[in-house]
Design an enzyme around this catalytic site. Structure first.
Site, PDB file in Angstrom:
ATOM      1  N   GLU A 350      78.598  -5.049  76.950  1.00  0.00           N
ATOM      2  CA  GLU A 350      77.184  -5.348  76.748  1.00  0.00           C
ATOM      3  C   GLU A 350      76.311  -4.097  76.885  1.00  0.00           C
ATOM      4  O   GLU A 350      75.390  -3.878  76.099  1.00  0.00           O
ATOM      5  CB  GLU A 350      76.728  -6.421  77.729  1.00  0.00           C
ATOM      6  CG  GLU A 350      77.409  -7.767  77.551  1.00  0.00           C
ATOM      7  CD  GLU A 350      77.225  -8.362  76.165  1.00  0.00           C
ATOM      8  OE1 GLU A 350      76.265  -7.990  75.468  1.00  0.00           O
ATOM      9  OE2 GLU A 350      78.047  -9.195  75.774  1.00  0.00           O
ATOM     10  N   HIS A 433      81.521 -10.653  65.176  1.00  0.00           N
ATOM     11  CA  HIS A 433      82.540 -10.650  66.225  1.00  0.00           C
ATOM     12  C   HIS A 433      83.948 -10.742  65.636  1.00  0.00           C
ATOM     13  O   HIS A 433      84.924 -10.415  66.320  1.00  0.00           O
ATOM     14  CB  HIS A 433      82.312 -11.800  67.200  1.00  0.00           C
ATOM     15  CG  HIS A 433      81.020 -11.718  67.935  1.00  0.00           C
ATOM     16  ND1 HIS A 433      79.846 -12.254  67.439  1.00  0.00           N
ATOM     17  CD2 HIS A 433      80.695 -11.128  69.117  1.00  0.00           C
ATOM     18  CE1 HIS A 433      78.877 -12.019  68.298  1.00  0.00           C
ATOM     19  NE2 HIS A 433      79.350 -11.347  69.322  1.00  0.00           N
TER      20      HIS A 433
END
Length: 549
Positions: A350, A433
């Protein structure tokens, strides 16, 4: 041992000496912290080079360059990154990097697809109010939404047209920040592109903690201790289950303690400091990885630490980086099977979104979006290898601790049922993703090679898309090449073919054009079905000027 332990740090950095030595030998300086006068001179000469080579850069009347970053290598080579405007409007896909020698002579360039951003008019036929309303209707899953149109010149597809780039911001189903960016033609209202504005990873598994560790704290004037890292600058707070969409940097409560002993080491702990221990330590590991490996001084390379929040939302099974508040947010899982989302590779993933945003700013759509996610997977995994924690053993299984057996894997991404092992013309239409699988597969092949092997007790078997056999060069070298490519050569619209070009340029810088490292990078890309693309732009009389996609 912990991120603050000097003996641990010596052990870990010794493992990175090979990549570091190669970088030094190649004359590469990691940090962008150059003297102000040298930086200003590099910018001035870069602007002059763009003006003198106007046809090459598509630079003409009404345009301006906005400096985004400057990197000066040890040998004086300069890399100046610009965003572009036209008649004061941002040009989406018009960014470029000027590469010049220590005297300011143009050597090379990296350019996004927007070669000539001039448009006939900057007056939209479709009003902002209409655009805003349509954008809200196009994002029904965003709750409590607001819509903010911005007039831009859209050049990300290689052409140039006036467009509205509208950001719809609000909350997702679990109270997390959620948003959608809708780009429409300002003359016709036709939708050009739409993509999610948030970058997040969702975990659904059982988290393992990092055991008994030391953490960096600050003693306050009243004698108590606070989760403020005095070296790296980050602070860790309890969000008190405030919804993610409402979290600001000023939200929550700073963790303090009388005896400097934190948490109880249990899963689903009733001691709210337990999750804070992992979050605080893993933020430190991420900072240290970038600092000690690449000389990067924080997420934005400006020395500023982030704010880290734990206990965000209610049953929020998620972790998320936010550029808006420059903060990391972690949830508690679902309260029954999924624990706190604070494991090493998830947090490294992240926070790497923040690094990408501050450098190449890979657009979160199409192939560049897949590269954005792959970059976070790669460096999140490298944070795990850097920490070398005995509980969270380094591997090539992303988020295996919080999403057993794993959320994504590098050796054969398609084993998740959705990700791509090999590049094809369809990859850009996948969820980012899943399109990230091509980059992850390349990283594994370049690092460890093809075929069956067992690493740290985990069995892998990586195929190749062209039937070749690939020999790896180790993940530290490949990560060094990828970081150089990201920060020096990639632009916002870089595709997988452009990433191959960028990484080969980086491998040349670090190890040489005839090196084993260069050949391994090229072989791994070919093994992932990513072949070299030819530049569509003119060549410099002095050298071949590389585009990045």
């Amino acid at each position: 041992m912990s991120p603050t332990s000097s003996s641990r740090r010596r052990t870990l950095t010794a493992g990175a000496l090979a990549a570091t030595a190669a970088l030094v030998a190649a004359g590469v300086q990691f940090s962008t912290a150059t003297a102000a006068s040298g930086r200003d001179s590099a910018i001035a000469k870069a602007k002059a080079n763009v003006s003198r080579n106007a046809d090459l850069f598509g630079f003409g009347s009404g345009q301006d360059l906005q400096v985004k970053d400057v990197i000066i290598d040890r040998d004086g080579t300069q890399h100046v990154r610009f965003d572009r405007t036209y008649q004061g409007l941002p040009v989406i896909g018009g960014d470029l990097v000027v590469h010049q020698d220590s005297h300011g002579k143009l050597k090379d360039s990296s350019r996004a697809k927007g070669h000539n951003p001039s448009v006939k008019t900057t007056v939209p036929a479709v009003p902002a109010q209409t655009t805003a309303a349509k954008a809200l209707a196009a994002a029904p899953d965003v709750n409590s939404a607001t819509s903010e149109p911005q007039l831009v010149v859209w050049a990300a597809d290689g052409g140039a047209r006036l467009a509205w780039q509208t950001t719809v911001s609000g909350l997702g189903k679990q109270g997390q920040p959620s948003g959608r960016v809708i780009v429409t033609d300002a003359a016709t209202g036709e939708e050009i592109e739409a993509f999610d504005s948030e970058r997040e990873a969702t975990g659904t598994g059982h988290s393992e903690y990092t055991g008994d560790i030391s953490i960096a704290t600050t003693q306050q004037t009243n004698g108590s201790y606070a989760l403020i890292d005095p070296v790296r600058g980050h602070t860790t707070k309890d969000a008190h289950n405030l919804a993610a969409g409402s979290v600001k940097a000023s939200s929550g409560t700073l963790y303090t303690d009388a005896d400097n002993i934190w948490g109880d080491g249990k899963k689903f702990s009733t001691d709210r400091a337990t999750a804070a221990v992992d979050a605080h330590a893993n933020t430190a590991w991420t900072y240290d990885y970038y600092k000690n490996t690449f000389g990067r001084n924080g997420i934005k390379n400006d020395g500023k630490g982030a704010t880290v929040f734990v206990h965000v939302g209610t049953n929020w099974d998620n972790a998320q980086w936010s550029d808006a508040c420059f903060c990391m947010m972690t949830g508690d899982g679902n309260g029954t099977t999924d624990p706190e989302q604070v494991d090493l590779d998830t947090m490294g993933h992240e926070m790497t979104h923040g690094v990408t945003s501050a450098t190449a700013n890979l657009r979160y759509s199409g192939e560049s979006g897949g590269l954005n996610e792959s970059t976070s997977d790669i460096f999140g995994t490298m944070v795990e290898w850097y920490a070398n924690n005995s509980v969270d053993t380094p591997d090539y299984l992303f988020s295996d601790q919080s999403t057993p057996p794993w959320l994504r894997r590098f050796d054969k991404p398609s084993l998740d049922g959705s990700s791509a092992d090999c590049w094809s013309s369809k990859v850009g239409r996948l969820d980012v993703h899943n399109s990230s699988g091509v980059g992850n597969h390349w990283f594994y092949l370049a690092s460890e090679g093809s075929g069956a092997k067992t690493i740290n007790g985990v069995a892998y078997n990586s195929p190749t898309c062209n039937g070749s056999t690939v020999t790896g060069i180790g993940n530290q070298k490949v990560a060094a090449i990828w970081y150089r490519a990201l920060t020096v050569y990639m632009t916002s619209t870089t595709t997988y073919k452009g990433a191959r070009t960028a990484s080969l340029s980086a491998a040349t810088d670090l190890y040489g054009a005839n090196s084993a490292e260069y050949k391994a990078v090229a072989a791994a890309w070919s093994a992932a079905a990513v072949v070299l693309c030819a530049s569509v732009f003119p060549r410099s009389p002095a050298s071949v000027l590389r585009g990045s996609g």
